[in-house]
Design a protein around this motif. Structure first.
Motif, PDB file in Angstrom:
ATOM      1  N   LEU A 146       0.836  -1.207   0.000  1.00  0.00           N
ATOM      2  CA  LEU A 146       0.000   0.000   0.000  1.00  0.00           C
ATOM      3  C   LEU A 146       0.870   1.256   0.000  1.00  0.00           C
ATOM      4  O   LEU A 146       0.582   2.231  -0.701  1.00  0.00           O
ATOM      5  N   HIS A 147       1.909   1.222   0.780  1.00  0.00           N
ATOM      6  CA  HIS A 147       2.861   2.327   0.875  1.00  0.00           C
ATOM      7  C   HIS A 147       3.473   2.605  -0.500  1.00  0.00           C
ATOM      8  O   HIS A 147       3.536   3.757  -0.941  1.00  0.00           O
ATOM      9  N   GLN A 148       3.887   1.557  -1.195  1.00  0.00           N
ATOM     10  CA  GLN A 148       4.498   1.715  -2.514  1.00  0.00           C
ATOM     11  C   GLN A 148       3.490   2.267  -3.532  1.00  0.00           C
ATOM     12  O   GLN A 148       3.831   3.130  -4.335  1.00  0.00           O
ATOM     13  N   GLU A 149       2.272   1.771  -3.489  1.00  0.00           N
ATOM     14  CA  GLU A 149       1.232   2.278  -4.394  1.00  0.00           C
ATOM     15  C   GLU A 149       0.991   3.764  -4.183  1.00  0.00           C
ATOM     16  O   GLU A 149       0.828   4.517  -5.144  1.00  0.00           O
ATOM     17  N   ALA A 150       0.965   4.172  -2.927  1.00  0.00           N
ATOM     18  CA  ALA A 150       0.727   5.584  -2.619  1.00  0.00           C
ATOM     19  C   ALA A 150       1.835   6.455  -3.209  1.00  0.00           C
ATOM     20  O   ALA A 150       1.575   7.536  -3.751  1.00  0.00           O
ATOM     21  N   PHE A 151       3.083   5.995  -3.119  1.00  0.00           N
ATOM     22  CA  PHE A 151       4.189   6.759  -3.690  1.00  0.00           C
ATOM     23  C   PHE A 151       4.088   6.852  -5.203  1.00  0.00           C
ATOM     24  O   PHE A 151       4.453   7.870  -5.793  1.00  0.00           O
ATOM     25  N   MET A 152       3.593   5.810  -5.834  1.00  0.00           N
ATOM     26  CA  MET A 152       3.428   5.855  -7.289  1.00  0.00           C
ATOM     27  C   MET A 152       2.415   6.947  -7.671  1.00  0.00           C
ATOM     28  O   MET A 152       2.595   7.649  -8.666  1.00  0.00           O
ATOM     29  N   VAL A 153       1.380   7.096  -6.871  1.00  0.00           N
ATOM     30  CA  VAL A 153       0.387   8.143  -7.129  1.00  0.00           C
ATOM     31  C   VAL A 153       1.037   9.527  -6.987  1.00  0.00           C
ATOM     32  O   VAL A 153       0.866  10.400  -7.839  1.00  0.00           O
ATOM     33  N   LEU A 154       1.802   9.722  -5.922  1.00  0.00           N
ATOM     34  CA  LEU A 154       2.469  11.012  -5.710  1.00  0.00           C
ATOM     35  C   LEU A 154       3.460  11.306  -6.829  1.00  0.00           C
ATOM     36  O   LEU A 154       3.478  12.410  -7.378  1.00  0.00           O
ATOM     37  N   ASP A 171      -1.172   9.605   4.961  1.00  0.00           N
ATOM     38  CA  ASP A 171      -1.008   8.974   6.267  1.00  0.00           C
ATOM     39  C   ASP A 171      -0.150   7.714   6.155  1.00  0.00           C
ATOM     40  O   ASP A 171       0.797   7.530   6.923  1.00  0.00           O
ATOM     41  N   LEU A 172      -0.483   6.863   5.203  1.00  0.00           N
ATOM     42  CA  LEU A 172       0.274   5.625   4.997  1.00  0.00           C
ATOM     43  C   LEU A 172       1.727   5.906   4.623  1.00  0.00           C
ATOM     44  O   LEU A 172       2.630   5.186   5.022  1.00  0.00           O
ATOM     45  N   MET A 173       1.934   6.942   3.861  1.00  0.00           N
ATOM     46  CA  MET A 173       3.265   7.234   3.341  1.00  0.00           C
ATOM     47  C   MET A 173       4.184   7.906   4.346  1.00  0.00           C
ATOM     48  O   MET A 173       5.363   7.581   4.429  1.00  0.00           O
ATOM     49  N   PHE A 174       3.634   8.868   5.083  1.00  0.00           N
ATOM     50  CA  PHE A 174       4.506   9.738   5.863  1.00  0.00           C
ATOM     51  C   PHE A 174       4.213   9.810   7.359  1.00  0.00           C
ATOM     52  O   PHE A 174       5.064  10.264   8.114  1.00  0.00           O
ATOM     53  N   LEU A 175       3.025   9.424   7.779  1.00  0.00           N
ATOM     54  CA  LEU A 175       2.694   9.635   9.181  1.00  0.00           C
ATOM     55  C   LEU A 175       2.664   8.351  10.007  1.00  0.00           C
ATOM     56  O   LEU A 175       2.914   8.398  11.198  1.00  0.00           O
ATOM     57  N   MET A 176       2.369   7.238   9.378  1.00  0.00           N
ATOM     58  CA  MET A 176       2.382   5.965  10.096  1.00  0.00           C
ATOM     59  C   MET A 176       3.802   5.396  10.031  1.00  0.00           C
ATOM     60  O   MET A 176       4.447   5.441   8.990  1.00  0.00           O
ATOM     61  N   SER A 177       4.278   4.853  11.136  1.00  0.00           N
ATOM     62  CA  SER A 177       5.659   4.368  11.164  1.00  0.00           C
ATOM     63  C   SER A 177       5.805   2.925  10.682  1.00  0.00           C
ATOM     64  O   SER A 177       6.906   2.478  10.385  1.00  0.00           O
ATOM     65  N   THR A 186       9.018  -1.941   8.928  1.00  0.00           N
ATOM     66  CA  THR A 186       9.153  -3.153   8.122  1.00  0.00           C
ATOM     67  C   THR A 186      10.496  -3.161   7.413  1.00  0.00           C
ATOM     68  O   THR A 186      11.181  -4.179   7.372  1.00  0.00           O
ATOM     69  N   LEU A 187      10.889  -2.026   6.871  1.00  0.00           N
ATOM     70  CA  LEU A 187      12.189  -1.934   6.201  1.00  0.00           C
ATOM     71  C   LEU A 187      13.328  -2.113   7.190  1.00  0.00           C
ATOM     72  O   LEU A 187      14.313  -2.785   6.890  1.00  0.00           O
ATOM     73  N   ASP A 188      13.213  -1.493   8.354  1.00  0.00           N
ATOM     74  CA  ASP A 188      14.263  -1.586   9.367  1.00  0.00           C
ATOM     75  C   ASP A 188      14.550  -3.026   9.750  1.00  0.00           C
ATOM     76  O   ASP A 188      15.702  -3.425   9.866  1.00  0.00           O
ATOM     77  N   GLU A 227      16.543  -3.075   4.836  1.00  0.00           N
ATOM     78  CA  GLU A 227      16.350  -2.577   3.476  1.00  0.00           C
ATOM     79  C   GLU A 227      16.348  -1.058   3.483  1.00  0.00           C
ATOM     80  O   GLU A 227      16.148  -0.415   4.502  1.00  0.00           O
ATOM     81  N   ILE A 228      16.541  -0.489   2.315  1.00  0.00           N
ATOM     82  CA  ILE A 228      16.552   0.965   2.136  1.00  0.00           C
ATOM     83  C   ILE A 228      15.167   1.414   1.695  1.00  0.00           C
ATOM     84  O   ILE A 228      14.487   0.732   0.946  1.00  0.00           O
ATOM     85  N   TRP A 229      14.768   2.600   2.129  1.00  0.00           N
ATOM     86  CA  TRP A 229      13.474   3.165   1.768  1.00  0.00           C
ATOM     87  C   TRP A 229      13.575   3.770   0.373  1.00  0.00           C
ATOM     88  O   TRP A 229      13.846   4.952   0.203  1.00  0.00           O
ATOM     89  N   MET A 230      13.406   2.945  -0.637  1.00  0.00           N
ATOM     90  CA  MET A 230      13.582   3.363  -2.029  1.00  0.00           C
ATOM     91  C   MET A 230      12.611   4.475  -2.440  1.00  0.00           C
ATOM     92  O   MET A 230      12.986   5.375  -3.179  1.00  0.00           O
ATOM     93  N   GLU A 231      11.371   4.399  -1.973  1.00  0.00           N
ATOM     94  CA  GLU A 231      10.392   5.425  -2.338  1.00  0.00           C
ATOM     95  C   GLU A 231      10.824   6.786  -1.801  1.00  0.00           C
ATOM     96  O   GLU A 231      10.694   7.797  -2.487  1.00  0.00           O
ATOM     97  N   GLY A 232      11.334   6.794  -0.590  1.00  0.00           N
ATOM     98  CA  GLY A 232      11.827   8.041  -0.008  1.00  0.00           C
ATOM     99  C   GLY A 232      13.018   8.579  -0.769  1.00  0.00           C
ATOM    100  O   GLY A 232      13.109   9.783  -1.042  1.00  0.00           O
ATOM    101  N   ILE A 233      13.937   7.690  -1.131  1.00  0.00           N
ATOM    102  CA  ILE A 233      15.115   8.106  -1.899  1.00  0.00           C
ATOM    103  C   ILE A 233      14.692   8.677  -3.251  1.00  0.00           C
ATOM    104  O   ILE A 233      15.199   9.710  -3.689  1.00  0.00           O
ATOM    105  N   GLN A 234      13.752   8.010  -3.900  1.00  0.00           N
ATOM    106  CA  GLN A 234      13.282   8.464  -5.207  1.00  0.00           C
ATOM    107  C   GLN A 234      12.673   9.867  -5.119  1.00  0.00           C
ATOM    108  O   GLN A 234      12.981  10.740  -5.937  1.00  0.00           O
TER     109      GLN A 234
END
Length: 191
Positions: A51-59, A95-101, A106-108, A112-119
């Motif tokens: 869900l987090h990844q899908e939200a980033f694709m929308v942004l 909320d899913l992308m930036f406010l919920m931890s 899950t990455l920690d 793994e690296i937060w690729m969506e954030g890096i992008q």
């Protein structure tokens, strides 16, 4: 089926929170057995992260408007406005992308690296670098300025989404945040 699972999970994560949502809750919501969900996702963390990844694709799709702008400083302004528009129009996704931890936790645990954030950060940094190359922001570090810009715009969105702007009349809230964004841009232009 995957879409049905993701939609039900998003609703439950936002209603109940990550911790209180279970695979069984999600299965009940779609009227299937929990085993069906495990055919598509190994666990709740993987489902949440999808869900987090899908939200980033929308942004990132919304940021495509930036490519139509020639001047890099104007690009930065458009990007900031699109970010705020996305946040205000998609509060659940934001909320899913930036406010919920949970997605970052899950990455920690997987190292793994937060690729969506890096992008997203790289996109801001690319535009800030274009600004520097064009003569804006003399003697500024592109990454530091990018982080400042992102944090400032994120702060405006979060103030509104977490209902911290309720001290103002409802009709004033968004216009006030838009004016604050304009002040941010004026300050950046003076660098």
């Amino acid at each position: 089926m995957r879409r049905k699972i993701l939609d039900a999970a998003k609703t439950l994560f936002l209603e109940l929170g990550f911790e209180k949502t279970s695979i069984r809750n999600i299965a009940d919501a779609i009227e299937y057995s929990p085993g069906t969900i495990y055919l598509y996702f190994k666990d709740k963390n993987e489902l949440f992260f999808a869900l987090h990844q899908e939200a980033f694709m929308v942004l990132l799709g919304q940021f495509s408007k930036v490519t139509q702008v020639e001047d890099p400083l104007d690009k930065l302004v458009v990007m900031g406005k699109e970010y705020l528009t996305f946040a205000f129009e998609n509060p659940e996704l934001y909320d899913l992308m930036f406010l919920m931890s949970a997605p970052i936790e899950t990455l920690d645990c997987c190292n793994e690296i937060w690729m969506e954030g890096i992008q997203a950060f790289n996109l801001v940094t690319q535009i800030v670098t274009e600004c520097i190359n064009k003569g804006y922001f003399k003697d500024q570090n592109a990454e530091d300025l990018s982080m400042t810009f992102w944090a400032s715009v994120h702060g405006l969105a979060s103030i509104h989404l977490r209902k911290r702007s309720t001290m103002f009349l409802e009709s004033e809230r968004i216009p006030r945040l838009e004016r604050a964004f304009d002040v941010l841009i004026d300050m950046i232009k003076k660098l």
